[in-house]
Design a protein around this motif. Structure first.
Motif, PDB file in Angstrom:
ATOM      1  N   LYS A  34      96.199 -47.430  33.174  1.00  0.00           N
ATOM      2  CA  LYS A  34      96.143 -46.277  32.267  1.00  0.00           C
ATOM      3  C   LYS A  34      96.079 -44.987  33.067  1.00  0.00           C
ATOM      4  CE  LYS A  34      93.998 -48.623  28.381  1.00  0.00           C
ATOM      5  NZ  LYS A  34      92.798 -48.783  27.580  1.00  0.00           N
ATOM      6  N   ASN A  35      95.254 -44.953  34.098  1.00  0.00           N
ATOM      7  CA  ASN A  35      95.151 -43.761  34.945  1.00  0.00           C
ATOM      8  C   ASN A  35      96.463 -43.494  35.673  1.00  0.00           C
ATOM      9  OD1 ASN A  35      92.486 -43.429  34.169  1.00  0.00           O
ATOM     10  ND2 ASN A  35      91.690 -44.532  35.947  1.00  0.00           N
ATOM     11  N   ASP A  36      97.094 -44.541  36.182  1.00  0.00           N
ATOM     12  CA  ASP A  36      98.378 -44.390  36.879  1.00  0.00           C
ATOM     13  C   ASP A  36      99.457 -43.879  35.935  1.00  0.00           C
ATOM     14  OD1 ASP A  36      97.146 -45.354  39.161  1.00  0.00           O
ATOM     15  OD2 ASP A  36      98.012 -47.368  38.998  1.00  0.00           O
ATOM     16  N   VAL A  37      99.482 -44.399  34.716  1.00  0.00           N
ATOM     17  CA  VAL A  37     100.482 -43.974  33.734  1.00  0.00           C
ATOM     18  C   VAL A  37     100.269 -42.512  33.376  1.00  0.00           C
ATOM     19  CG1 VAL A  37     101.274 -44.287  31.349  1.00  0.00           C
ATOM     20  CG2 VAL A  37     100.937 -46.268  32.835  1.00  0.00           C
ATOM     21  N   GLU A  38      99.033 -42.105  33.221  1.00  0.00           N
ATOM     22  CA  GLU A  38      98.749 -40.695  32.915  1.00  0.00           C
ATOM     23  C   GLU A  38      99.230 -39.788  34.047  1.00  0.00           C
ATOM     24  OE1 GLU A  38      97.840 -39.302  30.067  1.00  0.00           O
ATOM     25  OE2 GLU A  38      97.920 -41.332  29.260  1.00  0.00           O
ATOM     26  N   ALA A  39      99.041 -40.219  35.277  1.00  0.00           N
ATOM     27  CA  ALA A  39      99.524 -39.437  36.425  1.00  0.00           C
ATOM     28  C   ALA A  39     101.048 -39.385  36.429  1.00  0.00           C
ATOM     29  CB  ALA A  39      98.990 -40.018  37.731  1.00  0.00           C
ATOM     30  N   ALA A  41     102.983 -39.681  33.820  1.00  0.00           N
ATOM     31  CA  ALA A  41     103.441 -38.926  32.648  1.00  0.00           C
ATOM     32  C   ALA A  41     103.526 -37.432  32.938  1.00  0.00           C
ATOM     33  CB  ALA A  41     102.514 -39.185  31.470  1.00  0.00           C
ATOM     34  N   ALA A  42     102.789 -36.980  33.925  1.00  0.00           N
ATOM     35  CA  ALA A  42     102.823 -35.561  34.283  1.00  0.00           C
ATOM     36  C   ALA A  42     104.036 -35.208  35.135  1.00  0.00           C
ATOM     37  CB  ALA A  42     101.534 -35.187  35.020  1.00  0.00           C
ATOM     38  N   SER A  47     108.123 -37.522  32.123  1.00  0.00           N
ATOM     39  CA  SER A  47     107.843 -36.790  30.883  1.00  0.00           C
ATOM     40  C   SER A  47     109.093 -36.629  30.028  1.00  0.00           C
ATOM     41  CB  SER A  47     107.213 -35.427  31.191  1.00  0.00           C
ATOM     42  OG  SER A  47     108.118 -34.609  31.909  1.00  0.00           O
ATOM     43  N   VAL A  52     107.179 -42.143  26.881  1.00  0.00           N
ATOM     44  CA  VAL A  52     106.037 -41.437  27.469  1.00  0.00           C
ATOM     45  C   VAL A  52     105.580 -40.328  26.527  1.00  0.00           C
ATOM     46  CG1 VAL A  52     105.271 -40.010  29.408  1.00  0.00           C
ATOM     47  CG2 VAL A  52     106.682 -42.029  29.823  1.00  0.00           C
ATOM     48  N   ARG A  55     103.794 -41.824  23.750  1.00  0.00           N
ATOM     49  CA  ARG A  55     102.734 -42.714  24.232  1.00  0.00           C
ATOM     50  C   ARG A  55     102.938 -44.137  23.743  1.00  0.00           C
ATOM     51  NH1 ARG A  55     102.035 -39.434  27.833  1.00  0.00           N
ATOM     52  NH2 ARG A  55     100.095 -38.297  28.138  1.00  0.00           N
TER      53      ARG A  55
END
Length: 91
Positions: A34-39, A41-42, A47, A52, A55
């Motif tokens: 989850k943390n890797d995906v959030e990074a 996604a930026a 993006s 993405v 979500r």
């Protein structure tokens, strides 16, 4: 030592071009993913993907990558994330 891969590989650019409805990640540590995906996604390329933006990301047990008894649980877990309406309790 060379290894042969039996699955397709393609670039991030190709994934963006294909615009998958969902992105599926397999891991034994879903919080890390989850943390890797959030990074990711930026990042501009990620993006640009509808999955993405909306979500539509499923994270399942890495058991889905290995043939064995737990693969059934992992496939069910994936099905529940992709189609939760099929698993709702009916009165």
């Amino acid at each position: 030592m060379e290894s042969k891969q039996d699955w397709p590989q393609f670039s991030l650019e190709e994934a963006v071009r294909l615009q998958p409805e969902y992105l599926v990640f397999a891991s034994s540590h879903s919080e890390t993913v989850k943390n890797d995906v959030e990074a990711l996604a930026a990042k501009p390329a990620w993006s640009a993907m509808d999955a993405v933006k909306k979500r539509k990301i499923a994270i399942v047990s890495d058991a889905i990558n290995r043939p064995g008894p737990r693969i059934v649980d992992a496939v069910e877990e994936l099905a529940r994330q992709l189609h939760p309406e099929l698993f709702t309790e009916k009165n």
